[in-house]
Design an enzyme around this catalytic site. Structure first.
Site, PDB file in Angstrom:
ATOM      1  N   PRO A  10       0.792  -1.223   0.000  1.00 21.20           N
ATOM      2  CG  PRO A  10      -0.859  -1.549   1.606  1.00 21.20           C
ATOM      3  CD  PRO A  10       0.431  -2.119   1.095  1.00 21.20           C
ATOM      4  CG  ASN A  11      -0.399   4.403   1.134  1.00 20.07           C
ATOM      5  OD1 ASN A  11      -1.319   4.924   0.506  1.00 20.07           O
ATOM      6  ND2 ASN A  11      -0.560   3.915   2.345  1.00 20.07           N
ATOM      7  NE  ARG A  18       3.216   7.061   1.886  1.00 20.18           N
ATOM      8  CZ  ARG A  18       3.520   5.929   2.474  1.00 20.18           C
ATOM      9  NH1 ARG A  18       4.182   4.999   1.828  1.00 20.18           N
ATOM     10  NH2 ARG A  18       3.161   5.718   3.714  1.00 20.18           N
ATOM     11  CE1 TYR A  23       7.878   5.565   3.663  1.00 27.03           C
ATOM     12  CE2 TYR A  23       6.593   7.580   3.519  1.00 27.03           C
ATOM     13  CZ  TYR A  23       6.864   6.382   4.130  1.00 27.03           C
ATOM     14  OH  TYR A  23       6.134   5.978   5.215  1.00 27.03           O
ATOM     15  CG  ASN A  73       8.396  -1.588   0.949  1.00 25.64           C
ATOM     16  OD1 ASN A  73       7.677  -1.670   1.935  1.00 25.64           O
ATOM     17  ND2 ASN A  73       9.084  -0.497   0.652  1.00 25.64           N
ATOM     18  CB  ALA A  76       1.322   0.291   6.836  1.00 29.44           C
ATOM     19  CD  GLU A  97       9.841  -6.993   6.279  1.00 23.91           C
ATOM     20  OE1 GLU A  97       9.230  -6.062   6.819  1.00 23.91           O
ATOM     21  OE2 GLU A  97      10.007  -8.105   6.838  1.00 23.91           O
ATOM     22  CG  HIS A  99      10.441  -1.742   5.577  1.00 21.13           C
ATOM     23  ND1 HIS A  99       9.089  -1.683   5.341  1.00 21.13           N
ATOM     24  CD2 HIS A  99      10.680  -2.958   6.121  1.00 21.13           C
ATOM     25  CE1 HIS A  99       8.535  -2.803   5.725  1.00 21.13           C
ATOM     26  NE2 HIS A  99       9.485  -3.609   6.199  1.00 21.13           N
ATOM     27  NE  ARG A 106       8.660   6.845   9.469  1.00 20.92           N
ATOM     28  CZ  ARG A 106       7.792   6.610   8.497  1.00 20.92           C
ATOM     29  NH1 ARG A 106       8.006   5.659   7.617  1.00 20.92           N
ATOM     30  NH2 ARG A 106       6.700   7.335   8.402  1.00 20.92           N
TER      31      ARG A 106
END
Length: 143
Positions: A10-11, A18, A23, A73, A76, A97, A99, A106
């Site tokens: 998502p996103n 974004r 990012y 990735n 969330a 994985e 990110h 964060r």
């Protein structure tokens, strides 16, 4: 020729627009090209999937058991994507994985991944370079 699954959650389809301070400015197309460059010498090609819906990500995984490995990735969905986690548990190849941001620097809700224990490795906080490094890791580990 063999395929590498590049799966983004998502996103991530709006990368470049974004929150670039978090990012970066690379788009998903930029990342797909970079990963393709990294795996080209192995004769591999990238099959890229990005979905904002967990069910579509699951279908993408289940439809790509024939790939040599994956770069994932989950966005969330790393936090509570239990059905995505179960789909990756059934994926028969190694996956990394990734990110873009350092999730541990964060908010605390980002500090746990339900996906990470299944992954061959986790790369976080290196921006789009993390995808290149994940591709290099697959090249080095997949026979």
């Amino acid at each position: 020729m063999s395929d590498v699954l590049l799966l983004n959650g998502p996103n991530l389809g709006i990368l470049g627009q974004r929150e670039p301070e978090i990012y970066g400015t690379d788009t998903l197309d930029d990342i797909e090209r970079a990963v393709a460059e990294e795996v080209a010498d192995r004769g591999w090609r990238v099959v890229a999937e990005q979905h904002d819906c967990e069910g579509a990500l699951i279908r993408a995984i289940q439809g790509r058991y024939d790939t040599v490995g994956a770069i994932v990735n989950p966005g969330a969905l790393m936090i509570a994507g239990w059905s995505l986690r179960d789909a990756l548990a059934s994926y028969p190849r190694p996956f990394i994985e990734v990110h873009l941001s350092n999730v541990w620097a964060r908010e605390s809700f980002r500090h746990d991944s339900v996906i990470a224990p299944l992954a061959s490795g986790v790369i976080a906080g290196l921006g789009s370079l993390g995808y290149r490094l994940a591709a290099r890791a697959l090249v080095a580990t997949v026979r």
